[in-house]
Write an enzyme that holds these catalytic residues in place. Structure first.
Site, short mmCIF file in Angstrom:
data_model
loop_
_atom_site.label_atom_id
_atom_site.label_comp_id
_atom_site.label_asym_id
_atom_site.label_seq_id
_atom_site.Cartn_x
_atom_site.Cartn_y
_atom_site.Cartn_z
N TYR A 132 25.61 31.64 4.22
CA TYR A 132 26.35 30.38 4.26
C TYR A 132 25.37 29.32 4.77
CZ TYR A 132 30.78 32.96 3.91
OH TYR A 132 31.82 33.76 3.51
N ASP A 160 31.87 29.22 -2.54
CA ASP A 160 33.30 29.02 -2.78
C ASP A 160 34.12 28.99 -1.50
OD1 ASP A 160 33.10 31.67 -2.05
OD2 ASP A 160 34.44 32.42 -3.62
N HIS A 257 35.52 35.91 -4.25
CA HIS A 257 35.61 36.30 -2.84
C HIS A 257 36.59 37.47 -2.67
CE1 HIS A 257 33.84 34.06 0.69
NE2 HIS A 257 34.46 35.02 1.32
#
Length: 325
Positions: A132, A160, A257
């Site tokens: 991230y 996302d 995800h």
């Protein structure tokens, strides 16, 4: 006599019995009504195989290459946080198994072991690092450098998750990461940036996501590393086409995800063909989400994926023979 385990469903059933309700919910739940979570699996079932017969299959080779690195078969382990809920040092155990199988593991940024520990425990294994891009850019840069020095071969950037998905069971249980489970990759993040108002993010730790993330940040990441970048979470041909405009991007991991982020989006196998068509041979395309059987893998490869990755099945494997956690 214990039941013989012969398929992923057997390990899922075992894990559901052995793991505590709260830990099972953290691993297995999806966002909101779990529509996408279920569709990831059901969409595979709707696809049919057109078999061709009388072909010589006495010699079979399942190997492929991922960004130029040879693997023995096209199934890897996708990034999964908090594997320690299923087994102590779960990340290290998974990495060792993947190295022995000569395929690829995507190590999660929220792993319970550090990038260095996981790399040292699985020498020779192909590992990519899931990232991230944090609001604390200097910290992000240091973490990228750690992954480079530890021998990781690519950065898998999750795109996302500008805000955490709403997972009702986790909200009801008010789950927070057990204190014995470390998240050592966050060593050195600025304390001023650490507090998070996103209750769902406390599943992993009090670290903020960057809601301002955009394509320019992908270019920034490319400017600080020579590692190839894979974008995880693209679900449309339009975004796949935009990825082609950014030279550091070398692959797309078609992912929703695991149904944990935005409920109501398509199953990954449903959108795979349009993304493959959009990028052609210019980017490698992979898939995760809902893969449970060998025929699921076959279907994804037939529709253009170079390889697939699994997440929950690896957790269920780690939970095998636990006494109860």
């Amino acid at each position: 006599m214990s039941r013989r385990m012969v398929c992923v469903a057997d390990f899922e059933e075992y894990a559901n019995k052995k793991l505590s309700r709260v830990h099972k919910e953290v691993i297995c739940t999806g966002a909101d009504q779990c529509q996408t979570l279920q569709e990831n699996i059901e969409a595979f079932k709707r696809l049919r195989i057109r078999p061709r017969v009388l072909r010589d299959v006495s010699r079979r080779d399942l190997s492929t290459t991922l960004l130029g690195e040879k693997v023995d078969f096209p199934v890897g382990v996708s990034s999964t946080a908090l594997q320690g809920l299923a087994w102590p040092d779960g990340d290290i155990c998974a990495a060792r198994a993947i190295a022995q199988l000569h395929t690829c593991m995507i190590v999660n940024m929220y792993a319970n072991n550090s990038v260095e520990e996981i790399s040292a425990a699985s020498p020779g294994g192909l590992k990519w690092f899931q990232l991230y891009i944090m609001p604390d850019r200097p910290f992000t840069q240091r973490l990228v450098r750690r992954a480079e020095l530890a021998g990781y071969k690519a950065l898998v950037v999750t795109v996302d998750a500008p805000v955490p998905g709403k997972r009702y069971p986790n909200l009801r249980s008010r789950f927070q990461r057990p204190p014995h489970l470390r998240i050592p990759n966050f060593q050195g993040i600025q304390s001023s940036a650490a507090p998070s108002k996103d209750k769902q993010n406390l599943v992993c730790g009090p670290y903020p996501l960057d809601r301002s993330l955009s394509w320019k940040d992908i270019d920034w990441l490319s400017s600080i590393t020579n590692l190839p970048i894979i974008l995880k979470g693209i679900l449309t041909a339009e975004d796949a086409g935009r990825a082609l405009e950014h030279p550091g991007v070398k692959g797309i991991l078609v992912s929703n995800h695991g149904g944990r982020q935005l409920d109501g989006v398509p199953a990954t196998i449903e959108v795979l063909p349009e993304i493959v068509a959009a990028v052609g041979e210019r980017l490698e395309v992979y898939l995760d989400g809902g893969v449970r059987t060998g025929t699921d893998v076959l279907k994804a490869l037939a529709l253009g994926a170079r390889a697939v990755f699994v997440a929950r099945p690896a957790i269920w494997g780690l939970a095998y023979n636990v006494v109860g956690v």
